[in-house]
Scaffold this motif. Structure first.
Motif, short mmCIF file in Angstrom:
data_model
loop_
_atom_site.label_atom_id
_atom_site.label_comp_id
_atom_site.label_asym_id
_atom_site.label_seq_id
_atom_site.Cartn_x
_atom_site.Cartn_y
_atom_site.Cartn_z
N THR A 123 2.22 -9.46 10.39
CA THR A 123 1.29 -9.66 9.27
C THR A 123 0.17 -10.64 9.63
O THR A 123 -0.95 -10.49 9.16
N ASP A 124 0.48 -11.63 10.45
CA ASP A 124 -0.55 -12.60 10.84
C ASP A 124 -1.40 -12.13 12.02
O ASP A 124 -2.35 -12.79 12.41
N GLY A 125 -1.01 -11.02 12.61
CA GLY A 125 -1.69 -10.57 13.82
C GLY A 125 -2.78 -9.53 13.57
O GLY A 125 -3.23 -9.34 12.43
N ALA A 126 -3.16 -8.87 14.64
CA ALA A 126 -4.28 -7.92 14.57
C ALA A 126 -3.97 -6.74 13.66
O ALA A 126 -4.84 -6.27 12.91
N LEU A 127 -2.73 -6.27 13.67
CA LEU A 127 -2.39 -5.10 12.85
C LEU A 127 -2.47 -5.43 11.36
O LEU A 127 -2.99 -4.64 10.57
N GLY A 128 -1.97 -6.60 11.00
CA GLY A 128 -2.03 -7.02 9.60
C GLY A 128 -3.46 -6.98 9.09
O GLY A 128 -3.75 -6.53 7.98
N ALA A 144 -3.48 -11.41 1.13
CA ALA A 144 -2.33 -12.05 1.79
C ALA A 144 -1.14 -11.11 1.83
O ALA A 144 -1.08 -10.15 1.05
N TYR A 145 -0.23 -11.40 2.75
CA TYR A 145 1.06 -10.69 2.78
C TYR A 145 2.12 -11.64 2.23
O TYR A 145 2.21 -12.79 2.67
N TRP A 146 2.87 -11.15 1.28
CA TRP A 146 3.97 -11.95 0.71
C TRP A 146 5.30 -11.28 1.03
O TRP A 146 5.44 -10.07 0.99
N ALA A 330 5.73 -7.16 16.87
CA ALA A 330 7.01 -7.66 16.35
C ALA A 330 7.79 -8.37 17.45
O ALA A 330 8.44 -9.38 17.24
N LYS A 331 7.66 -7.82 18.68
CA LYS A 331 8.39 -8.41 19.83
C LYS A 331 7.70 -9.66 20.36
O LYS A 331 8.24 -10.36 21.20
N GLY A 332 6.46 -9.87 19.91
CA GLY A 332 5.73 -11.05 20.37
C GLY A 332 4.76 -10.75 21.48
O GLY A 332 4.13 -11.65 22.02
#
Ligand code: LMR
Length: 335
Positions: A123-128, A144-146, A330-332
């Protein structure tokens, strides 16, 4: 002009001036509609946003929170936002597919998220960000994502193995991925608005459903479902969204304060989510009204095997690239 007329005119002018001043100070109203109870992660997030938004804007903004589908049910609320009847919502990510933003359904894929840290990276990354960009053309701005949490599965019979689902009518949110998930288990998915699920269970229109413990507990699903399986097979979270035209039309200094309020409300909502779900689980256990099932490693493996084809089957709809990017983030890994 008589003295009386002069006085009447003066009084009229004073009244006009007064109402003009009152109008100039009339607060900007944000109607924040949602479908869950106030004592859930989303409910608390909305209330926190109200508190902070009103504080940071010194009352120039008034946030009216309408919980429990008081104003609109699932599908209607997004239409209401697009029409400007409400200004803010936090629909679950599953609910963006019917809007044409199918990529959001990636969050519904079974077992795609190992934990909340992985979720945050997405969610905090490019895809979000890319997913939020998709909403702009629909007149929606993503703020925002909750969080809510991982799902459990309920029914009136014990659900231990995939075969236990055969022929059961399972309530789903309107998502093609969730539909595919239940078909893969041999169940019959039934789209139903969140506010109607309790009654649907009570009257036997549906046999069971999936949701987070906080949603099940606050809607009293455990009172009309004999078994709950702690499956953690998928995730429910939200995108807080606003009407783009409304948001862009706000005075810049107000938007800055609202952004600040949203950032803080987001960390608050995300902080309380785990505890809310753990507490809800405890309360449901204490009530003694439903029996909880913990899957053995073999049973868990059988669920995973049965649900594995869903991701590949849904790649065409959700986007293979979206799924791969999701898994990588997700894997980082970086894209
Ligand atoms: C649902 O099952 O419809 C829920 O996701 C509702 C919600 O907003 O949490």
């Amino acid at each position: 002009m008589t003295t009386l007329t002069r006085r009447a005119l003066a009084a009229g002018t004073a009244l006009l001036l007064l109402s003009g001043a009152a109008l100039a100070q009339a607060p900007i109203v944000i109607k924040f509609s949602h479908v869950v109870a106030p004592d859930t992660p989303k409910g608390r997030g909305a209330d926190k946003f109200k508190e902070l938004a009103e504080k940071y804007t010194n009352g120039k903004v008034k946030v009216e929170v309408y919980p429990n589908s008081q104003l609109f049910k699932d599908k209607e609320e997004v239409e209401a936002l697009q029409l400007g009847a409400v200004q803010m919502l936090a629909p679950s990510l599953a609910k963006f597919g019917p809007l044409g933003a199918k990529e959001f359904e990636v969050f519904d894929l079974p077992y795609i998220l190992p934990d909340k840290a992985a979720l945050r990276r997405v969610t905090d990354g490019a895809l979000g960000k890319r997913l939020f960009d998709k909403l702009q053309s629909k007149g929606i701005t993503g703020l925002a994502y909750w969080d809510n949490g991982f799902k459990v599965m309920s029914a009136n019979k014990p659900l231990r193995m995939p075969a236990d689902f055969r022929g059961l009518k399972m309530r789903i949110q309107s998502s093609k991925v969730l539909e595919a998930q239940f078909r893969a288990l041999g169940a019959i998915p039934q789209v139903m608005a969140f506010s109607e699920v309790y009654q649907g269970m009570q009257t036997g229109v549906v046999d069971g459903s999936e949701n987070t413990p906080s949603n099940m507990f606050t809607q009293k699903h455990h009172e009309v479902q004999k078994y709950i399986t702690l499956s953690d097979h998928g995730y429910i979270g939200y995108a807080v969204i606003t009407n783009k035209k409304f948001w862009d039309g706000l005075p810049a200094e107000i938007r800055t304060e609202l952004d600040k309020a949203m950032t803080e409300a987001t960390s608050y909502a995300n902080q309380v989510a785990d505890k809310d779900n753990a507490d809800a689980l405890e309360e449901m256990k204490k009530s003694g009204k439903t029996t909880f099932i913990t899957l053995t490693p073999d049973e868990k493996a059988a669920w995973k095997t049965a649900l594995e084809p869903v991701t590949a089957d849904m790649a065409k709809r959700v986007g293979k690239d979206v799924i791969e990017e999701f898994q990588k983030e997700a894997k980082g890994g970086t894209q």
